[in-house]
Design a protein around this motif. Structure first.
Motif, PDB file in Angstrom:
ATOM      1  N   MET A 155       0.847  -1.127   0.094  1.00  0.00           N
ATOM      2  CA  MET A 155       0.177   0.068   0.035  1.00  0.00           C
ATOM      3  C   MET A 155       1.136   1.195  -0.116  1.00  0.00           C
ATOM      4  O   MET A 155       0.534   2.305  -0.688  1.00  0.00           O
ATOM      5  CB  MET A 155      -1.021   0.033   1.221  1.00  0.00           C
ATOM      6  CG  MET A 155      -2.158  -0.878   1.034  1.00  0.00           C
ATOM      7  SD  MET A 155      -3.088  -0.840   2.390  1.00  0.00           S
ATOM      8  CE  MET A 155      -2.595  -1.585   3.574  1.00  0.00           C
ATOM      9  N   LEU A 156       1.990   1.184   0.960  1.00  0.00           N
ATOM     10  CA  LEU A 156       2.906   2.550   0.997  1.00  0.00           C
ATOM     11  C   LEU A 156       3.508   2.620  -0.621  1.00  0.00           C
ATOM     12  O   LEU A 156       3.814   3.672  -0.826  1.00  0.00           O
ATOM     13  CB  LEU A 156       3.694   2.267   1.991  1.00  0.00           C
ATOM     14  CG  LEU A 156       3.004   2.266   3.314  1.00  0.00           C
ATOM     15  CD1 LEU A 156       4.024   2.141   4.477  1.00  0.00           C
ATOM     16  CD2 LEU A 156       2.254   3.756   3.386  1.00  0.00           C
ATOM     17  N   SER A 157       3.863   1.658  -1.271  1.00  0.00           N
ATOM     18  CA  SER A 157       4.536   1.579  -2.275  1.00  0.00           C
ATOM     19  C   SER A 157       3.724   2.104  -3.350  1.00  0.00           C
ATOM     20  O   SER A 157       4.113   3.246  -4.395  1.00  0.00           O
ATOM     21  CB  SER A 157       5.407   0.096  -2.743  1.00  0.00           C
ATOM     22  OG  SER A 157       6.145  -0.166  -2.094  1.00  0.00           O
ATOM     23  N   LEU A 158       2.278   1.853  -3.504  1.00  0.00           N
ATOM     24  CA  LEU A 158       1.586   2.415  -4.208  1.00  0.00           C
ATOM     25  C   LEU A 158       1.186   3.996  -4.044  1.00  0.00           C
ATOM     26  O   LEU A 158       1.012   4.634  -4.920  1.00  0.00           O
ATOM     27  CB  LEU A 158       0.025   1.761  -4.352  1.00  0.00           C
ATOM     28  CG  LEU A 158      -1.035   2.130  -5.237  1.00  0.00           C
ATOM     29  CD1 LEU A 158      -0.460   2.078  -6.673  1.00  0.00           C
ATOM     30  CD2 LEU A 158      -2.220   0.992  -5.183  1.00  0.00           C
ATOM     31  N   MET A 159       1.311   4.204  -2.892  1.00  0.00           N
ATOM     32  CA  MET A 159       1.118   5.303  -2.434  1.00  0.00           C
ATOM     33  C   MET A 159       2.439   6.527  -3.175  1.00  0.00           C
ATOM     34  O   MET A 159       2.359   7.466  -3.310  1.00  0.00           O
ATOM     35  CB  MET A 159       1.131   5.662  -1.065  1.00  0.00           C
ATOM     36  CG  MET A 159       1.154   7.058  -0.136  1.00  0.00           C
ATOM     37  SD  MET A 159       2.640   7.840   0.082  1.00  0.00           S
ATOM     38  CE  MET A 159       3.609   6.612   1.273  1.00  0.00           C
ATOM     39  N   ASP A 160       3.429   5.839  -2.996  1.00  0.00           N
ATOM     40  CA  ASP A 160       4.796   6.270  -3.482  1.00  0.00           C
ATOM     41  C   ASP A 160       4.617   6.778  -5.179  1.00  0.00           C
ATOM     42  O   ASP A 160       4.898   8.006  -5.430  1.00  0.00           O
ATOM     43  CB  ASP A 160       6.011   5.438  -3.197  1.00  0.00           C
ATOM     44  CG  ASP A 160       6.411   5.648  -1.934  1.00  0.00           C
ATOM     45  OD1 ASP A 160       5.978   6.362  -0.985  1.00  0.00           O
ATOM     46  OD2 ASP A 160       7.266   4.255  -1.525  1.00  0.00           O
TER      47      ASP A 160
END
Length: 294
Positions: free
Chosen positions: A20-25
């Protein structure tokens, strides 16, 4: 009361949180290129607070005790500058390379956990971190060897290294927070402290976004809240040294989203480094974990 969760569940939740945090990036890179890293970061934190604060309050959220509030303030402050420098680095470097370089953070955090949390660093965890770090070296070497260094590259590298140092400390703070606060409280203060700190400079540096950018930042805020809650839940149930190497899976997510969003190519050094990272994650997942209570 002891937890009865499946022993692999914290690892799976950590993997999902990192995804999820990588997609946020990826969303934040696009927003940062459009309106600047600062404005994108202000909007993300503010929207994140609007999303999670009602959930926290509806669940009976109360103002934390002083020692818990201190942890929230410490992590919120360090996360603010960690994220700001990281989003700036994304405007200078491909997502996958930025994530790869940031993997020095789990390596540092592994030993900070021993110093600050009193955890015993197992041989298995050390080998996992070494393999993951070796994978990043392969990737970085391929990156530097494939193009001539320029100002943007050096600025990006400086920003990502600074971010990684703060990220290492964040791993420890997450573990400490998760022992004294529920995930929704952790996520609320994570976004709230950041929104307040960044908001102080808004009169001078804030740039109004277009509708498309605002939508991208909205997705970023939602993914930030989801990722923060997932990691807080997982770190409450397993030692930091066991979960930290799972962060290396972020490169796999970053490679995927970098290609989907920006058509960033995946090179042979990237593939070789990824293999080492996956092996490190597999070793970490097999390491014995310790059940915790809240």
């Amino acid at each position: 009361m002891p937890r009865s969760d499946h022993p692999l569940l914290p690892f799976l939740i950590t993997l999902a949180g990192v995804g999820m945090l990588s997609l946020m990036d990826a969303f934040m890179k696009g927003a940062s290129l459009a309106i600047g890293a600062y404005s994108a970061a202000v909007l993300r934190s503010s929207l994140g607070l609007l999303l999670i604060a009602p959930v926290w309050l509806a669940g009976g959220g109360k103002w934390p005790q002083p020692h818990v509030l201190r942890l929230h303030l410490l992590r919120g402050t360090s996360s603010t500058f960690m994220a700001l420098s990281f989003f700036y680095a994304l405007t200078k470097l491909p997502i996958a390379e930025a994530i790869a370089i940031s993997f020095i953070a789990p390596l540092i955090a592994l030993y900070l956990a021993a110093i600050l949390l009193g955890e015993t660093v197992s041989r298995r965890a050390i080998w996992a971190s070494v393999l993951g770090f070796a994978g990043t070296i392969v990737i970085i070497g391929g990156k530097i060897g494939s193009e001539s260094p320029n100002n943007d590259l050096w600025l990006g590298l400086a920003a990502i290294i600074f971010s990684a140092l703060l990220y290492a400390w964040n791993f420890i703070l997450i573990r400490q927070q998760s022992q004294v606060a529920l995930p929704r409280e952790v996520a609320t203060f994570h976004s709230g402290v950041s929104a307040v700190i960044l908001g102080l400079a808004a009169p001078w540096f804030f740039v109004l976004p277009s509708t498309d950018v605002m939508i991208a930042v909205g997705w970023s805020a939602l993914l930030t809240v989801g990722g923060a809650m997932a990691l807080a839940w997982a770190y409450a149930r397993a030692e930091a040294q066991a979960l930290v190497p799972i962060e290396y899976s972020g490169f796999l997510w970053a490679s995927l989203f970098g290609w989907l969003f920006f058509r960033e190519a995946v090179t042979m050094p990237t593939i070789a480094g990824t293999v080492l990272i996956v092996i490190g994650c597999w070793i970490a997942a097999r390491a014995p974990t310790e059940q915790s209570t809240i």
